[in-house]
Write a protein that holds these residues in place. Sequence first.
Motif, PDB file in Angstrom:
ATOM      1  N   SER A 122      13.590  26.349 -22.423  1.00  0.00           N
ATOM      2  CA  SER A 122      14.900  27.490 -22.091  1.00  0.00           C
ATOM      3  C   SER A 122      15.870  27.979 -23.127  1.00  0.00           C
ATOM      4  CB  SER A 122      16.269  25.812 -21.096  1.00  0.00           C
ATOM      5  OG  SER A 122      17.680  26.950 -21.360  1.00  0.00           O
ATOM      6  N   SER A 124      19.396  28.762 -22.565  1.00  0.00           N
ATOM      7  CA  SER A 124      20.696  29.008 -22.542  1.00  0.00           C
ATOM      8  C   SER A 124      20.490  27.005 -22.150  1.00  0.00           C
ATOM      9  CB  SER A 124      20.892  29.994 -21.935  1.00  0.00           C
ATOM     10  OG  SER A 124      20.676  29.846 -20.271  1.00  0.00           O
ATOM     11  N   GLN A 126      20.346  26.247 -18.799  1.00  0.00           N
ATOM     12  CA  GLN A 126      19.601  26.461 -17.646  1.00  0.00           C
ATOM     13  C   GLN A 126      19.015  25.027 -18.390  1.00  0.00           C
ATOM     14  OE1 GLN A 126      17.363  29.728 -17.410  1.00  0.00           O
ATOM     15  NE2 GLN A 126      18.580  29.792 -15.437  1.00  0.00           N
ATOM     16  N   ASP A 127      18.877  23.980 -17.677  1.00  0.00           N
ATOM     17  CA  ASP A 127      17.311  23.354 -17.642  1.00  0.00           C
ATOM     18  C   ASP A 127      16.031  23.614 -18.238  1.00  0.00           C
ATOM     19  OD1 ASP A 127      19.666  20.993 -16.793  1.00  0.00           O
ATOM     20  OD2 ASP A 127      18.517  21.433 -14.230  1.00  0.00           O
ATOM     21  N   GLY A 128      15.358  22.189 -18.732  1.00  0.00           N
ATOM     22  CA  GLY A 128      13.976  22.892 -19.373  1.00  0.00           C
ATOM     23  C   GLY A 128      14.170  22.307 -20.905  1.00  0.00           C
ATOM     24  N   LYS A 130      15.109  22.866 -24.575  1.00  0.00           N
ATOM     25  CA  LYS A 130      15.874  23.266 -25.438  1.00  0.00           C
ATOM     26  C   LYS A 130      15.257  23.913 -26.148  1.00  0.00           C
ATOM     27  CE  LYS A 130      19.066  22.447 -22.270  1.00  0.00           C
ATOM     28  NZ  LYS A 130      19.917  23.638 -21.465  1.00  0.00           N
ATOM     29  N   LEU A 247       9.083  29.889 -20.356  1.00  0.00           N
ATOM     30  CA  LEU A 247      10.388  30.398 -20.939  1.00  0.00           C
ATOM     31  C   LEU A 247      12.289  30.867 -19.939  1.00  0.00           C
ATOM     32  CD1 LEU A 247      13.100  30.534 -23.313  1.00  0.00           C
ATOM     33  CD2 LEU A 247      11.660  32.514 -23.530  1.00  0.00           C
ATOM     34  N   ARG A 248      12.744  30.659 -19.592  1.00  0.00           N
ATOM     35  CA  ARG A 248      13.524  30.799 -17.910  1.00  0.00           C
ATOM     36  C   ARG A 248      14.652  31.462 -18.858  1.00  0.00           C
ATOM     37  NH1 ARG A 248      16.564  25.244 -15.474  1.00  0.00           N
ATOM     38  NH2 ARG A 248      15.817  27.148 -13.651  1.00  0.00           N
ATOM     39  N   ASN A 433      16.388  18.176 -26.400  1.00  0.00           N
ATOM     40  CA  ASN A 433      17.551  17.879 -26.390  1.00  0.00           C
ATOM     41  C   ASN A 433      18.610  16.970 -26.413  1.00  0.00           C
ATOM     42  OD1 ASN A 433      15.681  20.000 -24.871  1.00  0.00           O
ATOM     43  ND2 ASN A 433      16.632  19.114 -22.632  1.00  0.00           N
TER      44      ASN A 433
END
Length: 502
Positions: A122, A124, A126-128, A130, A247-248, A433
């Motif tokens: 991610s 932003s 959003q979860d994931g 970083k 990558l979301r 994270n």
Amino acid sequence: MSTKEKFLADIEKGYTTKGDFITMGAGIVDGETVTNAFVKIPLKTLNRHGLIAGATGTGKTKTLQVLAENLSEKGVPVLLMDLKGDLSGLAQPSPGHPKIDERHAKIGVPFESKSFPVEILSLSEQDGVKLRATVSEFGPVLLSRILDLTVTQEGIFAVIFKYCDDNKLPLLDLKDFKKVLQYATEEGKQEFKESYGRISSASTGTILRKIIELEQQGADLFFGEKSFEVDDLTRIDKNGRGYINILRLTDIQDRPKLFSTFMLSLLAEIYDTFPEQGDSDKPELVLFIDEAHLIFDEASKALLNQIESIVKLIRSKGIGVYFVTQNPTDVPEDVLAQLGLKIQHALRAFTAKDRKAIKLAAQNYPDSEYYNTEDVLTSLGIGEALISALDEKGRPTPLAATMLRAPMSRMDVLTDKELKEVIDSSALVKKYNDVIDRESAYEMLTKKIDKAEEIAAKEKEKPEPKRASSRAKSTRQNPIIKVLTSATFIRGMLGVLKKVLR
């Protein structure tokens, strides 16, 4: 020999490969799929970049999914830019369907249902995992390109970075850079002027506005620590399969500047980090950039030149870059010329502009005795595409309209629960994270300014020296009296008197 038999012979000859390969599907001629006329992509040519194009709903995403799955199976890690949010299903096996079985029977390849090792990333909130990078890692040149600065403003950028290097001030996030910019034209302008020359406040004001624009697109979340190490994109699981890093980007479709910033940063970091390997048996990493027009539409000329240069050079590092977009014309010609694999799904001709675009698209493919390319481009069905690739010697393969195989994984998104399970099991989440905000340029300069203000305040608080009373006798000698009483004057007057007395 019938047309079908001749076509099968040409496909077998044109797509023969001695090394490992990916089977994309079977060729189509006269509207019929020719079973076992396999269209194969040599693994060693997949670092030559590529394009997946076609109108909405023609199957581009599923083609991307098929390529990612097969690369993972061959031990090649993949990075997917998921702007629509429909690729997370790679983490779960396909439930299967009679139509899938029917398709694979026509192709001549048995269907298998599989899941793949997936990492959710991610940029932003959003979860994931970083993804972050520091301002220092970008450097003045790259950051200047992103902000589309003038030559004068680029010079100021270089001075700011030089000042921070000389004074050991870490530039980690955008607030660090803004603080140094402010210091250069306010509290520290004399210091800068003496060491680096005067810095125009008008120029720094323009730069500051461009940085704020970048911040508003979410770059304040991207710049900082801990920096993502690109080597973590090349992980292999215990079964020898490459990780598929997704990558979301669903929440940054309206923030192309952030997307461009990340892409340029990533490509530059990979180019600087990965060793030269020339032509190897398989790529080191393959990147798929969905909705690629978002990079090029908003990019300045300087930024486009930077992207084009990196795409041309990064192949020697074993990196393949694949652009996924609706029309080949979305990609600049200089980049398009570097692409070895082209997979073209159907295009729609609703307007004169569409017909012109189709004519241009058809010219990107080699001539074929089996197809009128313009006609085929408008008549392909869902899950069918024209394919033009490179063989192991770098020569173009015969153009083949292809019935594409179905993805082995789920052709739908993960549920919230499934997504959480993937993220919770990630080793990279634990690594990246935790937010780190160590002392950097912002804090150091703030302390320096506060200390200077404290010293100035103490100077103001010191009592002023007492002034002498106006009634007090002045100790200052009248200049006339001073002359009259001076030894020189007295000696001169005595000499005159002696002469008179004589």
